[in-house]
Design a protein around this motif. Structure first.
Motif, short mmCIF file in Angstrom:
data_model
loop_
_atom_site.label_atom_id
_atom_site.label_comp_id
_atom_site.label_asym_id
_atom_site.label_seq_id
_atom_site.Cartn_x
_atom_site.Cartn_y
_atom_site.Cartn_z
N LEU A 26 23.51 18.09 -65.42
CA LEU A 26 23.28 17.93 -66.86
C LEU A 26 23.99 16.68 -67.38
CD1 LEU A 26 22.17 19.57 -69.48
CD2 LEU A 26 24.61 19.95 -69.86
N ALA A 27 25.24 16.49 -66.95
CA ALA A 27 26.02 15.34 -67.41
C ALA A 27 25.35 14.02 -66.98
CB ALA A 27 27.45 15.43 -66.88
N ASP A 28 24.94 13.95 -65.70
CA ASP A 28 24.29 12.74 -65.19
C ASP A 28 23.03 12.42 -65.99
OD1 ASP A 28 26.23 12.44 -63.31
OD2 ASP A 28 25.01 13.06 -61.58
N LYS A 29 22.24 13.44 -66.25
CA LYS A 29 20.99 13.25 -66.98
C LYS A 29 21.24 12.66 -68.37
CE LYS A 29 17.19 15.99 -68.71
NZ LYS A 29 16.70 17.34 -68.90
N ASN A 30 22.39 13.04 -68.95
CA ASN A 30 22.71 12.57 -70.30
C ASN A 30 23.67 11.38 -70.31
OD1 ASN A 30 21.48 14.60 -72.42
ND2 ASN A 30 22.13 15.80 -70.66
N GLY A 31 23.95 10.84 -69.12
CA GLY A 31 24.83 9.67 -69.03
C GLY A 31 26.27 9.96 -69.44
N ILE A 32 26.73 11.18 -69.16
CA ILE A 32 28.10 11.57 -69.53
C ILE A 32 28.95 11.66 -68.27
CG2 ILE A 32 29.52 13.37 -70.63
CD1 ILE A 32 26.90 14.22 -72.12
N TYR A 33 30.14 11.05 -68.31
CA TYR A 33 31.03 11.10 -67.14
C TYR A 33 31.55 12.53 -66.92
CZ TYR A 33 34.85 10.43 -63.95
OH TYR A 33 35.67 10.54 -62.87
N PHE A 34 31.52 12.97 -65.66
CA PHE A 34 32.00 14.33 -65.32
C PHE A 34 32.52 14.31 -63.89
CE2 PHE A 34 31.06 18.72 -63.73
CZ PHE A 34 31.91 19.42 -64.58
N ASP A 35 33.66 14.94 -63.66
CA ASP A 35 34.19 15.00 -62.29
C ASP A 35 34.85 16.35 -62.03
OD1 ASP A 35 36.65 14.93 -63.55
OD2 ASP A 35 37.08 12.85 -63.02
N GLU A 36 35.38 16.53 -60.81
CA GLU A 36 35.98 17.81 -60.39
C GLU A 36 37.18 18.18 -61.26
OE1 GLU A 36 35.36 19.65 -57.29
OE2 GLU A 36 34.00 18.30 -56.24
N GLU A 37 37.90 17.15 -61.72
CA GLU A 37 39.08 17.41 -62.54
C GLU A 37 38.68 18.04 -63.88
OE1 GLU A 37 41.79 14.08 -62.08
OE2 GLU A 37 42.76 14.76 -63.95
N ILE A 38 37.60 17.50 -64.46
CA ILE A 38 37.11 18.09 -65.71
C ILE A 38 36.59 19.49 -65.41
CG2 ILE A 38 35.47 17.85 -67.64
CD1 ILE A 38 35.53 14.77 -67.13
N ASN A 39 35.91 19.65 -64.27
CA ASN A 39 35.39 20.98 -63.87
C ASN A 39 36.51 22.02 -63.80
OD1 ASN A 39 32.91 22.40 -63.03
ND2 ASN A 39 34.02 22.75 -61.12
N ASN A 40 37.69 21.61 -63.32
CA ASN A 40 38.82 22.54 -63.23
C ASN A 40 39.26 23.05 -64.60
OD1 ASN A 40 38.92 22.36 -60.47
ND2 ASN A 40 40.52 20.79 -60.44
N ARG A 41 39.03 22.23 -65.62
CA ARG A 41 39.41 22.65 -66.98
C ARG A 41 38.46 23.73 -67.53
NH1 ARG A 41 39.25 17.65 -70.60
NH2 ARG A 41 39.77 19.16 -72.20
#
Ligand code: BG6
Ligand code: MG
Length: 210
Positions: A26-41
């Motif tokens: 979803l983030a990639d499709k909308n051009g939003i940065y997302f990584d494992e660290e954010i996922n942990n939150r």
């Protein structure tokens, strides 16, 4: 202690990677940065609150309707991934420990923020196992609010003071403490200052719940 209330994701089974894949898409499709660290939150956080965390990195604001659509899209990808889960995703350690706790006479319940809880339990072969399931479908406030655990205690007819909450998220320990429950933490949850018992591993519950 008369009963044990288990968080689902990160305690009974591991869905972090599926959440990550679905949010990343979803983030990639909308051009939003997302990584494992954010996922942990996002651990223990409701779907809509998770989306708000992801949108912190967006360069524009989204309407309530757009947010609803984004959350629904993420959930559709997530549910597709959950279909791949099977009883093989339930470890022998967790299964054997649950069986032993039941033999010892404890009531066993689930307290999870996830609206997909019942599907996940079914996929891993625990669809009929627990005495009660309190999840994202019966609450209005997500952890760290204690509502999901208070509802679980109500469903099994026990007082919070007689129940142990098992959690892997700090927000979950916070919720347990606020509700008057004792808590057992796994992983990062052991770092919360109000955690009652620190578990090295799930089976360590057998040393606390005797
Ligand atoms: C929790 C997870 O159990 O459920 C969170 O730890 C997740 O990461 C939350 O956001 C809500 O899940 P669902 O399945 O309702 O989108
Ligand atoms: Mg969890």
């Amino acid at each position: 202690m008369k009963a044990i209330i288990f968080d689902l994701d990160g305690v009974i089974c591991f869905t972090d990677k599926y959440h990550y894949i679905a949010w990343k898409k979803l983030a990639d499709k909308n051009g939003i940065y997302f990584d494992e660290e954010i996922n942990n939150r996002l651990r223990g956080v409701s779907r809509m609150d998770s989306l708000e965390i992801i949108l912190e990195r967006a360069d524009r604001t989204y309407t309530a309707e757009e947010k609803e659509a984004m959350a629904a899209e993420k959930n559709a990808s997530y549910v597709e991934l959950l279909k791949e889960m099977s009883p093989a995703d339930l470890s022998d350690e967790v299964k054997n420990t649950l069986d032993e706790l039941r033999n010892r006479g404890y009531k066993l319940a689930i307290g999870s923020s996830s609206k997909n809880t019942k599907m996940i339990l079914k996929q891993i072969g625990l669809g009929e196992f627990f005495d009660a399931v309190s999840d994202g479908t019966n609450i209005t406030k997500s952890k760290p609010d204690p509502e999901v655990f208070l509802k679980a205690a109500e469903f099994i007819g026990e007082n919070p003071a007689d129940c142990l909450v098992v959690e892997d998220a700090k927000a979950g320990i916070e919720a347990a403490t606020a509700g008057g429950f004792k808590s057992a933490g796994l992983g990062e949850a052991t770092e919360h200052p109000s955690v009652t018992y620190k578990l090295g591993s799930f089976k360590d519950l057998l040393e606390i719940c005797i």
